[in-house]
Design a protein around this motif. Structure first.
Motif, PDB file in Angstrom:
ATOM      1  N   LEU A  18       0.843  -1.185   0.000  1.00 31.20           N
ATOM      2  CA  LEU A  18       0.000   0.000   0.000  1.00 31.20           C
ATOM      3  C   LEU A  18       0.878   1.234   0.000  1.00 31.20           C
ATOM      4  O   LEU A  18       2.011   1.189   0.497  1.00 31.20           O
ATOM      5  N   ARG A  19       0.342   2.317  -0.519  1.00 28.76           N
ATOM      6  CA  ARG A  19       0.988   3.623  -0.393  1.00 28.76           C
ATOM      7  C   ARG A  19       0.043   4.544   0.362  1.00 28.76           C
ATOM      8  O   ARG A  19      -1.082   4.790  -0.085  1.00 28.76           O
ATOM      9  N   LEU A  20       0.503   5.034   1.494  1.00 28.13           N
ATOM     10  CA  LEU A  20      -0.249   6.034   2.245  1.00 28.13           C
ATOM     11  C   LEU A  20       0.263   7.418   1.887  1.00 28.13           C
ATOM     12  O   LEU A  20       1.468   7.608   1.689  1.00 28.13           O
ATOM     13  N   LEU A  59      14.291   8.044   9.372  1.00 27.31           N
ATOM     14  CA  LEU A  59      14.320   7.132  10.515  1.00 27.31           C
ATOM     15  C   LEU A  59      13.223   6.095  10.316  1.00 27.31           C
ATOM     16  O   LEU A  59      12.153   6.426   9.797  1.00 27.31           O
ATOM     17  N   TYR A  60      13.493   4.869  10.747  1.00 27.62           N
ATOM     18  CA  TYR A  60      12.510   3.796  10.639  1.00 27.62           C
ATOM     19  C   TYR A  60      12.491   2.985  11.924  1.00 27.62           C
ATOM     20  O   TYR A  60      13.530   2.725  12.528  1.00 27.62           O
ATOM     21  N   ALA A  61      11.314   2.544  12.295  1.00 29.21           N
ATOM     22  CA  ALA A  61      11.207   1.569  13.373  1.00 29.21           C
ATOM     23  C   ALA A  61      11.767   0.239  12.881  1.00 29.21           C
ATOM     24  O   ALA A  61      11.645  -0.095  11.695  1.00 29.21           O
ATOM     25  N   ASP A  62      12.347  -0.519  13.772  1.00 28.68           N
ATOM     26  CA  ASP A  62      12.912  -1.810  13.388  1.00 28.68           C
ATOM     27  C   ASP A  62      11.857  -2.719  12.759  1.00 28.68           C
ATOM     28  O   ASP A  62      12.160  -3.505  11.859  1.00 28.68           O
ATOM     29  N   SER A  63      10.634  -2.592  13.219  1.00 29.36           N
ATOM     30  CA  SER A  63       9.565  -3.477  12.741  1.00 29.36           C
ATOM     31  C   SER A  63       9.203  -3.235  11.276  1.00 29.36           C
ATOM     32  O   SER A  63       8.583  -4.094  10.652  1.00 29.36           O
ATOM     33  N   ARG A  67      10.956  -2.704   4.729  1.00 33.36           N
ATOM     34  CA  ARG A  67       9.648  -2.936   4.107  1.00 33.36           C
ATOM     35  C   ARG A  67       8.928  -1.624   3.778  1.00 33.36           C
ATOM     36  O   ARG A  67       8.164  -1.561   2.817  1.00 33.36           O
ATOM     37  N   PHE A  68       9.155  -0.606   4.590  1.00 35.51           N
ATOM     38  CA  PHE A  68       8.503   0.694   4.411  1.00 35.51           C
ATOM     39  C   PHE A  68       9.524   1.696   3.878  1.00 35.51           C
ATOM     40  O   PHE A  68      10.688   1.692   4.306  1.00 35.51           O
ATOM     41  N   ASP A  82       5.517   4.130   1.395  1.00 35.03           N
ATOM     42  CA  ASP A  82       5.263   2.940   0.613  1.00 35.03           C
ATOM     43  C   ASP A  82       5.507   1.735   1.508  1.00 35.03           C
ATOM     44  O   ASP A  82       6.603   1.584   2.064  1.00 35.03           O
ATOM     45  N   MET A  83       4.478   0.916   1.635  1.00 34.43           N
ATOM     46  CA  MET A  83       4.540  -0.210   2.553  1.00 34.43           C
ATOM     47  C   MET A  83       4.470  -1.507   1.742  1.00 34.43           C
ATOM     48  O   MET A  83       3.480  -1.735   1.035  1.00 34.43           O
TER      49      MET A  83
END
Length: 128
Positions: A18-20, A59-63, A67-68, A82-83
């Motif tokens: 998905l794209r938010l 910055l990204y969360a490890d989770s 992927r994002f 983009d997910m």
């Protein structure tokens, strides 16, 4: 008046994409870092990803790392994530938020208490 409007949420199967998008108005968009948060029922709102004012640092969360992907378009005053390879654990309401300090960025994902202005959210549901 700051306005942030999220869109793009949907129901998808695990492994889907998905794209938010977040459309901003009412402030000098290009001068502020932007972040995506999410909140699942019964859970605390958590930061997913942020991008600085110039789009040169993220910055990204490890989770969600790997992927994002976060991006921004300062001409259109929009902000995206983009997910890919979505998992059921990604199901949540997703919110965008604007930093409250001009040209400020963080060394790690900030807590939601650092933000004053929020959109209404867009729902993402990932079915297994």
């Amino acid at each position: 008046q700051v306005q942030l409007v999220e869109s793009g949420g949907d129901s998808v199967q695990a492994g889907g994409s998905l794209r938010l998008s977040c459309t901003a108005s009412g402030f000098s968009f290009g001068d502020y870092a932007m972040c995506w948060f999410r909140q699942a029922p019964g859970k605390k709102r958590e930061g997913m990803t942020c991008i600085n004012a110039r789009g040169t640092n993220t910055l990204y969360a490890d989770s969600v790392k790997g992927r994002f992907t976060v991006s921004r378009d300062d001409v259109r005053k929009t902000f995206h994530v983009d997910m890919n390879n979505l998992k059921p654990d990604d199901s949540a309401m997703y919110y965008c938020a604007a930093a409250s300090r001009r040209r400020h960025f963080w060394t790690s994902l900030p807590d939601d208490s650092a933000f004053r202005d929020w959109g209404q959210g867009t729902q993402v549901t990932v079915d297994s």
